[in-house]
Design a protein around this motif. Structure first.
Motif, PDB file in Angstrom:
ATOM      1  N   LEU A 228      37.064  35.081  50.163  1.00  0.00           N
ATOM      2  CA  LEU A 228      37.686  36.296  50.718  1.00  0.00           C
ATOM      3  C   LEU A 228      39.174  36.347  50.433  1.00  0.00           C
ATOM      4  O   LEU A 228      39.746  37.431  50.300  1.00  0.00           O
ATOM      5  CB  LEU A 228      37.450  36.330  52.240  1.00  0.00           C
ATOM      6  CG  LEU A 228      38.117  37.465  53.014  1.00  0.00           C
ATOM      7  CD1 LEU A 228      37.476  38.811  52.675  1.00  0.00           C
ATOM      8  CD2 LEU A 228      38.055  37.211  54.517  1.00  0.00           C
ATOM      9  N   MET A 229      39.817  35.197  50.318  1.00  0.00           N
ATOM     10  CA  MET A 229      41.262  35.145  50.151  1.00  0.00           C
ATOM     11  C   MET A 229      41.703  34.984  48.698  1.00  0.00           C
ATOM     12  O   MET A 229      42.859  34.679  48.431  1.00  0.00           O
ATOM     13  CB  MET A 229      41.855  34.016  51.006  1.00  0.00           C
ATOM     14  CG  MET A 229      41.639  34.180  52.505  1.00  0.00           C
ATOM     15  SD  MET A 229      42.162  35.795  53.161  1.00  0.00           S
ATOM     16  CE  MET A 229      43.929  35.738  52.872  1.00  0.00           C
ATOM     17  N   GLU A 230      40.829  35.208  47.740  1.00  0.00           N
ATOM     18  CA  GLU A 230      41.279  35.164  46.351  1.00  0.00           C
ATOM     19  C   GLU A 230      42.162  36.383  46.081  1.00  0.00           C
ATOM     20  O   GLU A 230      42.050  37.413  46.754  1.00  0.00           O
ATOM     21  CB  GLU A 230      40.108  35.069  45.376  1.00  0.00           C
ATOM     22  CG  GLU A 230      39.225  36.296  45.273  1.00  0.00           C
ATOM     23  CD  GLU A 230      38.231  36.186  44.122  1.00  0.00           C
ATOM     24  OE1 GLU A 230      38.684  36.019  42.971  1.00  0.00           O
ATOM     25  OE2 GLU A 230      37.020  36.283  44.374  1.00  0.00           O
ATOM     26  N   PRO A 231      43.065  36.313  45.101  1.00  0.00           N
ATOM     27  CA  PRO A 231      44.105  37.332  44.949  1.00  0.00           C
ATOM     28  C   PRO A 231      43.611  38.756  44.742  1.00  0.00           C
ATOM     29  O   PRO A 231      44.212  39.704  45.251  1.00  0.00           O
ATOM     30  CB  PRO A 231      44.891  36.847  43.720  1.00  0.00           C
ATOM     31  CG  PRO A 231      44.627  35.386  43.630  1.00  0.00           C
ATOM     32  CD  PRO A 231      43.243  35.190  44.166  1.00  0.00           C
ATOM     33  N   SER A 232      42.526  38.945  44.002  1.00  0.00           N
ATOM     34  CA  SER A 232      42.120  40.304  43.627  1.00  0.00           C
ATOM     35  C   SER A 232      41.509  41.100  44.769  1.00  0.00           C
ATOM     36  O   SER A 232      41.372  42.318  44.663  1.00  0.00           O
ATOM     37  CB  SER A 232      41.115  40.248  42.472  1.00  0.00           C
ATOM     38  OG  SER A 232      39.908  39.618  42.895  1.00  0.00           O
ATOM     39  N   VAL A 233      41.151  40.436  45.878  1.00  0.00           N
ATOM     40  CA  VAL A 233      40.419  41.120  46.950  1.00  0.00           C
ATOM     41  C   VAL A 233      41.225  42.259  47.565  1.00  0.00           C
ATOM     42  O   VAL A 233      40.662  43.250  48.028  1.00  0.00           O
ATOM     43  CB  VAL A 233      39.960  40.107  48.025  1.00  0.00           C
ATOM     44  CG1 VAL A 233      39.382  40.815  49.234  1.00  0.00           C
ATOM     45  CG2 VAL A 233      38.923  39.160  47.437  1.00  0.00           C
ATOM     46  N   ARG A 234      42.536  42.173  47.561  1.00  0.00           N
ATOM     47  CA  ARG A 234      43.360  43.231  48.158  1.00  0.00           C
ATOM     48  C   ARG A 234      43.602  44.402  47.213  1.00  0.00           C
ATOM     49  O   ARG A 234      44.320  45.337  47.549  1.00  0.00           O
ATOM     50  CB  ARG A 234      44.712  42.646  48.594  1.00  0.00           C
ATOM     51  CG  ARG A 234      45.614  42.240  47.445  1.00  0.00           C
ATOM     52  CD  ARG A 234      46.771  41.394  47.919  1.00  0.00           C
ATOM     53  NE  ARG A 234      47.739  42.159  48.674  1.00  0.00           N
ATOM     54  CZ  ARG A 234      48.902  42.593  48.181  1.00  0.00           C
ATOM     55  NH1 ARG A 234      49.206  42.378  46.912  1.00  0.00           N
ATOM     56  NH2 ARG A 234      49.742  43.253  48.941  1.00  0.00           N
ATOM     57  N   THR A 235      42.990  44.383  46.016  1.00  0.00           N
ATOM     58  CA  THR A 235      43.274  45.410  45.011  1.00  0.00           C
ATOM     59  C   THR A 235      42.003  46.141  44.574  1.00  0.00           C
ATOM     60  O   THR A 235      40.882  45.688  44.829  1.00  0.00           O
ATOM     61  CB  THR A 235      43.920  44.785  43.763  1.00  0.00           C
ATOM     62  OG1 THR A 235      42.937  44.013  43.051  1.00  0.00           O
ATOM     63  CG2 THR A 235      45.097  43.896  44.133  1.00  0.00           C
ATOM     64  N   THR A 236      42.207  47.241  43.870  1.00  0.00           N
ATOM     65  CA  THR A 236      41.076  47.999  43.328  1.00  0.00           C
ATOM     66  C   THR A 236      40.347  47.202  42.252  1.00  0.00           C
ATOM     67  O   THR A 236      39.158  47.450  42.002  1.00  0.00           O
ATOM     68  CB  THR A 236      41.564  49.332  42.734  1.00  0.00           C
ATOM     69  OG1 THR A 236      42.538  49.057  41.709  1.00  0.00           O
ATOM     70  CG2 THR A 236      42.207  50.209  43.789  1.00  0.00           C
ATOM     71  N   ASP A 237      41.015  46.238  41.619  1.00  0.00           N
ATOM     72  CA  ASP A 237      40.399  45.453  40.544  1.00  0.00           C
ATOM     73  C   ASP A 237      39.134  44.751  41.035  1.00  0.00           C
ATOM     74  O   ASP A 237      38.134  44.679  40.313  1.00  0.00           O
ATOM     75  CB  ASP A 237      41.379  44.396  40.019  1.00  0.00           C
ATOM     76  CG  ASP A 237      42.639  45.015  39.440  1.00  0.00           C
ATOM     77  OD1 ASP A 237      42.616  46.223  39.120  1.00  0.00           O
ATOM     78  OD2 ASP A 237      43.655  44.300  39.323  1.00  0.00           O
ATOM     79  N   PHE A 238      39.196  44.227  42.251  1.00  0.00           N
ATOM     80  CA  PHE A 238      38.059  43.489  42.804  1.00  0.00           C
ATOM     81  C   PHE A 238      36.814  44.368  42.886  1.00  0.00           C
ATOM     82  O   PHE A 238      35.698  43.912  42.638  1.00  0.00           O
ATOM     83  CB  PHE A 238      38.413  42.950  44.194  1.00  0.00           C
ATOM     84  CG  PHE A 238      37.289  42.235  44.881  1.00  0.00           C
ATOM     85  CD1 PHE A 238      37.000  40.926  44.566  1.00  0.00           C
ATOM     86  CD2 PHE A 238      36.517  42.870  45.847  1.00  0.00           C
ATOM     87  CE1 PHE A 238      35.955  40.253  45.193  1.00  0.00           C
ATOM     88  CE2 PHE A 238      35.477  42.214  46.478  1.00  0.00           C
ATOM     89  CZ  PHE A 238      35.191  40.895  46.159  1.00  0.00           C
ATOM     90  N   PHE A 239      36.993  45.636  43.201  1.00  0.00           N
ATOM     91  CA  PHE A 239      35.853  46.510  43.457  1.00  0.00           C
ATOM     92  C   PHE A 239      35.280  47.160  42.202  1.00  0.00           C
ATOM     93  O   PHE A 239      34.271  47.849  42.260  1.00  0.00           O
ATOM     94  CB  PHE A 239      36.243  47.559  44.498  1.00  0.00           C
ATOM     95  CG  PHE A 239      36.547  46.955  45.834  1.00  0.00           C
ATOM     96  CD1 PHE A 239      35.531  46.592  46.701  1.00  0.00           C
ATOM     97  CD2 PHE A 239      37.855  46.685  46.212  1.00  0.00           C
ATOM     98  CE1 PHE A 239      35.794  45.996  47.919  1.00  0.00           C
ATOM     99  CE2 PHE A 239      38.132  46.094  47.433  1.00  0.00           C
ATOM    100  CZ  PHE A 239      37.102  45.744  48.285  1.00  0.00           C
ATOM    101  N   SER A 240      35.914  46.902  41.073  1.00  0.00           N
ATOM    102  CA  SER A 240      35.343  47.406  39.823  1.00  0.00           C
ATOM    103  C   SER A 240      34.114  46.609  39.427  1.00  0.00           C
ATOM    104  O   SER A 240      33.296  47.053  38.623  1.00  0.00           O
ATOM    105  CB  SER A 240      36.390  47.346  38.701  1.00  0.00           C
ATOM    106  OG  SER A 240      36.788  46.003  38.467  1.00  0.00           O
ATOM    107  N   ASN A 241      33.969  45.419  39.988  1.00  0.00           N
ATOM    108  CA  ASN A 241      32.804  44.567  39.718  1.00  0.00           C
ATOM    109  C   ASN A 241      32.163  44.106  41.015  1.00  0.00           C
ATOM    110  O   ASN A 241      31.729  42.980  41.125  1.00  0.00           O
ATOM    111  CB  ASN A 241      33.232  43.327  38.934  1.00  0.00           C
ATOM    112  CG  ASN A 241      32.795  43.393  37.507  1.00  0.00           C
ATOM    113  OD1 ASN A 241      31.835  44.041  37.190  1.00  0.00           O
ATOM    114  ND2 ASN A 241      33.540  42.719  36.647  1.00  0.00           N
ATOM    115  N   PHE A 242      32.132  44.964  41.994  1.00  0.00           N
ATOM    116  CA  PHE A 242      31.724  44.583  43.353  1.00  0.00           C
ATOM    117  C   PHE A 242      30.212  44.383  43.431  1.00  0.00           C
ATOM    118  O   PHE A 242      29.425  45.225  42.974  1.00  0.00           O
ATOM    119  CB  PHE A 242      32.154  45.679  44.325  1.00  0.00           C
ATOM    120  CG  PHE A 242      32.022  45.310  45.773  1.00  0.00           C
ATOM    121  CD1 PHE A 242      32.675  44.215  46.297  1.00  0.00           C
ATOM    122  CD2 PHE A 242      31.249  46.084  46.625  1.00  0.00           C
ATOM    123  CE1 PHE A 242      32.571  43.887  47.642  1.00  0.00           C
ATOM    124  CE2 PHE A 242      31.142  45.773  47.971  1.00  0.00           C
ATOM    125  CZ  PHE A 242      31.798  44.678  48.480  1.00  0.00           C
TER     126      PHE A 242
END
Length: 263
Positions: A228-242
Motif C-alpha cells: 500500500l505504501m509503494e510510491p505510485s499508489v498516490r498517483t494516477t500511474d498506479f491505477f492505469s494497471n489496477f
C-alpha cells in the motif's frame, strides 16, 4: 534612629526582591504558539504517529471531513478507511461521520499553500493536549494538485500536516469508470485514503521507526512491490494497471506500526 534606618533599608531590599520576582515571572510567560500544553496540529506528517497508533493518551480518533460540491467521498471509500484504521490503531472509538460541504475553491488546481489556507478557513476541531480525542482533518477538493512548478497533476492525495490529509476529488473522478476497464471511484478512494493516512501513522521511516530498512530513496515510501505504501499508489500511474484489489500493507510496514504502539 539606627533601628529605623535598618528597618527602612530592609523594607527597600524586600521591595526590590518582590519587583524582581514579578518581572521574572512576567518575562517567562509562555507564548500560546509555544505552549507545551497545546497540541501542535501543524507539525510535519508522521510527527504525531504514536498519538495515532497508541492509546497511551488519545483513546478516540475523530475525522472531520470537508468536501467541495460534487465531490463528497463515497460511503464505501470511507467504510474502507474506517476498517483500515480499526485494524491498525489502538483506539476505543474511531469516527468518520462528521461530513460538511464547503464552498468550491473555484480553482482548477491547488498547491499545498492553497490546501493549508482552506484548512485554516474551514477546520473546526483541534486536538487538546489534555484531552483524549485525536482530531484529524480530511479535505476533498475539486481540482488537480500542483507542486507550484507546473507539475503534480497525477497526484491523488497528500498528507501535509501531522493530522491533515487532502484528496483531489476531480482527479479521482477523471480516472474512474466501469470495471474492469477502469477502477471504480470507490476503489480509488479506498486505496488513496489508506495510503495517505499511512503517512500520518509514520510510514515509512517518517515517525514510526523502521524495524527493517524498506524505505525508498528520496521519499517516505516502501520498497516492497504491491505494498500500500509503494510510491505510485498516490498517483494516477498506479491505477492505469489496477487489478481491482486495494493493496495491503506489507509485513515490514506492519512491524513498524506495531513497534510504535499500533496493531
Amino acid at each position: 534612629m539606627k533601628l529605623f534606618k535598618r528597618l527602612t533599608v530592609l523594607a527597600v531590599i524586600l521591595s526590590l526582591g518582590v519587583i524582581s520576582f514579578s518581572c521574572s515571572d512576567s518575562s517567562t510567560g509562555t507564548n500560546p504558539d509555544d505552549d507545551p500544553q497545546e497540541f501542535n496540529s501543524k507539525a510535519a506528517p508522521g510527527d504525531s504517529a504514536r498519538s495515532f497508533l497508541s492509546n497511551n493518551q488519545y483513546t478516540s480518533l475523530e475525522v472531520e471531513i470537508d468536501y467541495m460540491p460534487g465531490h463528497e467521498p463515497t460511503q464505501d471509500g470511507l467504510n474502507s478507511l474506517q476498517t483500515f484504521l480499526e485494524e491498525r490503531l489502538n483506539k476505543q472509538s474511531i469516527s468518520l461521520t462528521n461530513k460538511t460541504q464547503i464552498p468550491s475553491g473555484e480553482q482548477s488546481s491547488y498547491t499545498i499553500e492553497d490546501i493549508r489556507s482552506l484548512e485554516n478557513k474551514h477546520r473546526d476541531n483541534f486536538t487538546k493536549a489534555s484531552g483524549n480525542t485525536l482530531h484529524v482533518y480530511f479535505l476533498m477538493v475539486n481540482g488537480e494538485y500542483s507542486d507550484g512548478q507546473g507539475s503534480g497533476e497525477n497526484v491523488l492525495g497528500v498528507a501535509y500536516w501531522n493530522t491533515s490529509v487532502a484528496f483531489l476529488g476531480k482527479r479521482m473522478e477523471d480516472i474512474s469508470g466501469e470495471p474492469p476497464v477502469n477502477p471504480s471511484e470507490e476503489k480509488i478512494e479506498s486505496t488513496v485514503f489508506r495510503h495517505e493516512f499511512g503517512h500520518n501513522m509514520g510510514l515509512v521511516g517518517n515517525g514510526s521507526p523502521m524495524q527493517t530498512d524498506h524505505k525508498t530513496s528520496g521519499s517516505a515510501h516502501c520498497t516492497t512491490d504491491g505494498c500500500l505504501m509503494e510510491p505510485s499508489v498516490r498517483t494516477t500511474d498506479f491505477f492505469s494497471n489496477f487489478s481491482g484489489s486495494v493493496p495491503s500493507l506489507d509485513d515490514l510496514c506492519i512491524d513498524d506500526l506495531q513497534a510504535n504502539g499500533g496493531k
